[in-house]
Enzyme design. Structure first.
Site, PDB file in Angstrom:
ATOM      1  N   SER A   1     -59.193 -76.094  43.983  1.00 42.16           N
ATOM      2  CA  SER A   1     -60.366 -76.874  44.381  1.00 42.16           C
ATOM      3  C   SER A   1     -61.511 -76.830  43.385  1.00 42.16           C
ATOM      4  O   SER A   1     -62.323 -77.742  43.342  1.00 42.16           O
ATOM      5  CB  SER A   1     -60.862 -76.409  45.749  1.00 42.16           C
ATOM      6  OG  SER A   1     -61.173 -75.029  45.716  1.00 42.16           O
TER       7      SER A   1
ATOM      8  N   HIS B   1     -56.170 -80.394  48.754  1.00 44.48           N
ATOM      9  CA  HIS B   1     -56.721 -81.422  47.853  1.00 44.48           C
ATOM     10  C   HIS B   1     -55.650 -82.363  47.316  1.00 44.48           C
ATOM     11  O   HIS B   1     -55.953 -83.221  46.488  1.00 44.48           O
ATOM     12  CB  HIS B   1     -57.456 -80.760  46.675  1.00 44.48           C
ATOM     13  CG  HIS B   1     -58.753 -80.162  47.093  1.00 44.48           C
ATOM     14  ND1 HIS B   1     -59.919 -80.891  47.176  1.00 44.48           N
ATOM     15  CD2 HIS B   1     -59.069 -78.910  47.503  1.00 44.48           C
ATOM     16  CE1 HIS B   1     -60.895 -80.112  47.586  1.00 44.48           C
ATOM     17  NE2 HIS B   1     -60.408 -78.898  47.805  1.00 44.48           N
TER      18      HIS B   1
ATOM     19  N   LYS C   1     -60.441 -84.001  54.107  1.00 45.77           N
ATOM     20  CA  LYS C   1     -60.767 -84.470  52.752  1.00 45.77           C
ATOM     21  C   LYS C   1     -60.288 -85.924  52.607  1.00 45.77           C
ATOM     22  O   LYS C   1     -60.973 -86.821  53.085  1.00 45.77           O
ATOM     23  CB  LYS C   1     -60.180 -83.502  51.724  1.00 45.77           C
ATOM     24  CG  LYS C   1     -60.725 -82.073  51.958  1.00 45.77           C
ATOM     25  CD  LYS C   1     -60.313 -81.118  50.896  1.00 45.77           C
ATOM     26  CE  LYS C   1     -60.573 -79.669  51.277  1.00 45.77           C
ATOM     27  NZ  LYS C   1     -61.969 -79.320  51.516  1.00 45.77           N
TER      28      LYS C   1
HETATM   29  C1  LIG Z   1     -57.821 -75.463  48.636  1.00 45.68           C
HETATM   30  C2  LIG Z   1     -58.477 -75.583  49.973  1.00 45.68           C
HETATM   31  N1  LIG Z   1     -57.801 -75.165  51.057  1.00 45.68           N
HETATM   32  C3  LIG Z   1     -58.336 -75.259  52.283  1.00 45.68           C
HETATM   33  C4  LIG Z   1     -59.612 -75.758  52.473  1.00 45.68           C
HETATM   34  C5  LIG Z   1     -60.185 -75.805  53.853  1.00 45.68           C
HETATM   35  O1  LIG Z   1     -60.116 -77.097  54.381  1.00 45.68           O
HETATM   36  P1  LIG Z   1     -61.126 -77.565  55.508  1.00 45.68           P
HETATM   37  O2  LIG Z   1     -62.352 -78.068  54.821  1.00 45.68           O
HETATM   38  O3  LIG Z   1     -60.365 -78.621  56.247  1.00 45.68           O
HETATM   39  O4  LIG Z   1     -61.419 -76.378  56.353  1.00 45.68           O
HETATM   40  C6  LIG Z   1     -60.347 -76.199  51.386  1.00 45.68           C
HETATM   41  C7  LIG Z   1     -61.713 -76.735  51.602  1.00 45.68           C
HETATM   42  O5  LIG Z   1     -62.648 -76.480  50.919  1.00 45.68           O
HETATM   43  C8  LIG Z   1     -59.776 -76.103  50.102  1.00 45.68           C
HETATM   44  O6  LIG Z   1     -60.468 -76.488  49.025  1.00 45.68           O
END
Ligand SMILES: Cc1ncc(COP(=O)(O)O)c(C=O)c1O
Length: 393
Positions: free
Chosen positions: A182, A210, A241
């Protein structure tokens, strides 16, 4: 009057302010869109995860409103008591078909999906082999599981393999990576890690938060992108997202999903999604299936913007996705870059330690399918101006 026992927090906050790392929360005045109004100012928005622009898509809005009329605004219970609605199961069936797995369970967020899953099926006797840049929700899930945690250097499959060589064959092992990282926007070493997982009998898990809606046919994610269907035991995705709403899900075998019904703490102890959120996600899957050209637009914009930043001479790291970091070095420098861009009409969030390494602070840019080329060129012109001003290019 008693002394304030929380006074130490002010000391911590003041230290952040002195280091230029204090975060002011920018406030969005209307819709999460490519051009948006934050803190009363119209800016080109390069900070959302709204990859496909679905947060404001008319078909998704209509689906949410229809669901509210039919089913009300809340589910009223956790899934295991009275909060499993037919529409929740419909979304899970649709996601299972989309991800080509036996079954899917939806959680309240991607964070809950990662943390709730890893902590549910591992114990203190097990071991987790995890990429050093895996998301915080994976790290928290690992810690909650009490399993031993072995971290391998970023994307270094050979290092992961040598960790595995030193472990007893009988021990249960989870090999886990983000599909797309991310903060750097690079893609996990999935093919190599899958081969290693097979060699050492590991459970293979990928967090495609992502990548879902972005990579692979119709946005099926990195597992599809690399042709690895059937070789990744657990795929996590998010609905927050590219899908434009809220939630996370685990796509896996029927047995794992049924096990999570019984052991995943966010599933057991936190209320399920409002039906409007669920209906929105179903409508988003329709869009991915029926209008895949929206993903082509995202990639067209990604190529244009990334090439533009690189041509200007910025350090954009190893990004391979719509997430492109602009590395500034020290935290205060990244924050300054972000602030100056904002003054010029471009919102690209500054990100510093502890989210990224101390010397790799950055502004993170994310383009979406709905940015126009004019908006992206405007942003590039401002990066050029401010980058020169701060001596970054
Ligand atoms: C790689 C990754 N996994 C999981 C999440 C968590 O997702 P959510 O925003 O739906 O809680 C994020 C969010 O920032 C992320 O970047």
């Amino acid at each position: 009057m008693r002394a304030n026992p929380l006074a130490f927090l002010d000391t911590e906050l003041n230290a952040l302010k002195e280091q230029g790392l204090y975060r002011h929360l920018r406030v969005l005045d209307d819709q999460q869109a490519a051009k948006a109004h934050f803190d009363g100012k119209t800016v080109v928005n390069l900070s959302s995860n709204n990859y496909l622009g679905l947060t404001t898509h008319p078909k998704l809005e209509a689906a949410a409103l229809k669901a509210i009329k039919e089913f009300g605004v809340g589910s009223g219970s956790v899934r295991t008591i009275a909060g499993t609605m037919a529409i929740h199961l419909e979304l899970e069936r649709r996601l299972a078909v989309f991800k080509k797995t036996e079954a899917v369970v939806v959680f309240q967020s991607g964070f809950a999906a990662n943390a709730g899953t890893v902590s549910a099926f591992l114990t203190k006797d097990d071991v987790i082999i995890s990429d050093e840049l895996n998301h915080a929700s994976i790290i928290d899930g690992c810690r909650l599981s009490k399993a031993a945690i072995k971290v391998f250097p970023h994307k270094d499959a050979r290092a992961a393999r040598s960790i595995l060589q030193g472990l007893p064959a009988s021990q249960r092992k989870l090999l886990i990576t983000d599909g797309v990282f991310s903060m750097d926007g690079d893609v996990g070493a999935l093919p190599e890690l899958c081969a290693i997982a097979e060699e050492f009998g590991c459970i293979m898990m990928v967090d495609d938060a992502h990548a879902s809606g972005v990579f692979g046919k119709n946005g099926r994610g990195t597992v599809d992108h690399f042709g690895l269907h059937g070789r990744v035991d657990i795929q996590v995705g998010t609905l927050s997202k590219a899908i434009g709403a809220l939630g996370g899900y685990v796509a896996s075998s029927k047995s794992l999903i049924e096990f999570l019904y019984h052991r995943a703490r966010p599933f057991l102890f936190s209320t399920s999604h409002p039906p409007s959120v669920t209906a929105t996600c179903i409508a988003a899957l329709d869009i991915l299936e029926q209008e895949p050209e929206i993903i082509d637009r995202l990639w067209d914009n990604t190529r244009f913007f990334k090439a533009g930043l690189q041509k200007l001479g910025f350090n954009t790291g190893m990004s391979e996705s719509p997430i492109t970091p602009v590395i500034a070095g020290e935290g205060s420098r990244a924050m300054k870059l972000s602030d100056r861009l904002f003054q010029e009409g471009v919102f690209a969030q500054g990100i510093a330690f502890p989210t990224v390494a101390r010397d790799k602070a950055r502004v993170r840019t994310i383009v979406t399918a709905t940015h126009t080329k004019d908006e992206l060129q405007f942003a590039l012109d401002k990066f050029d101006k401010v980058g020169k001003e701060l001596g970054l290019i």
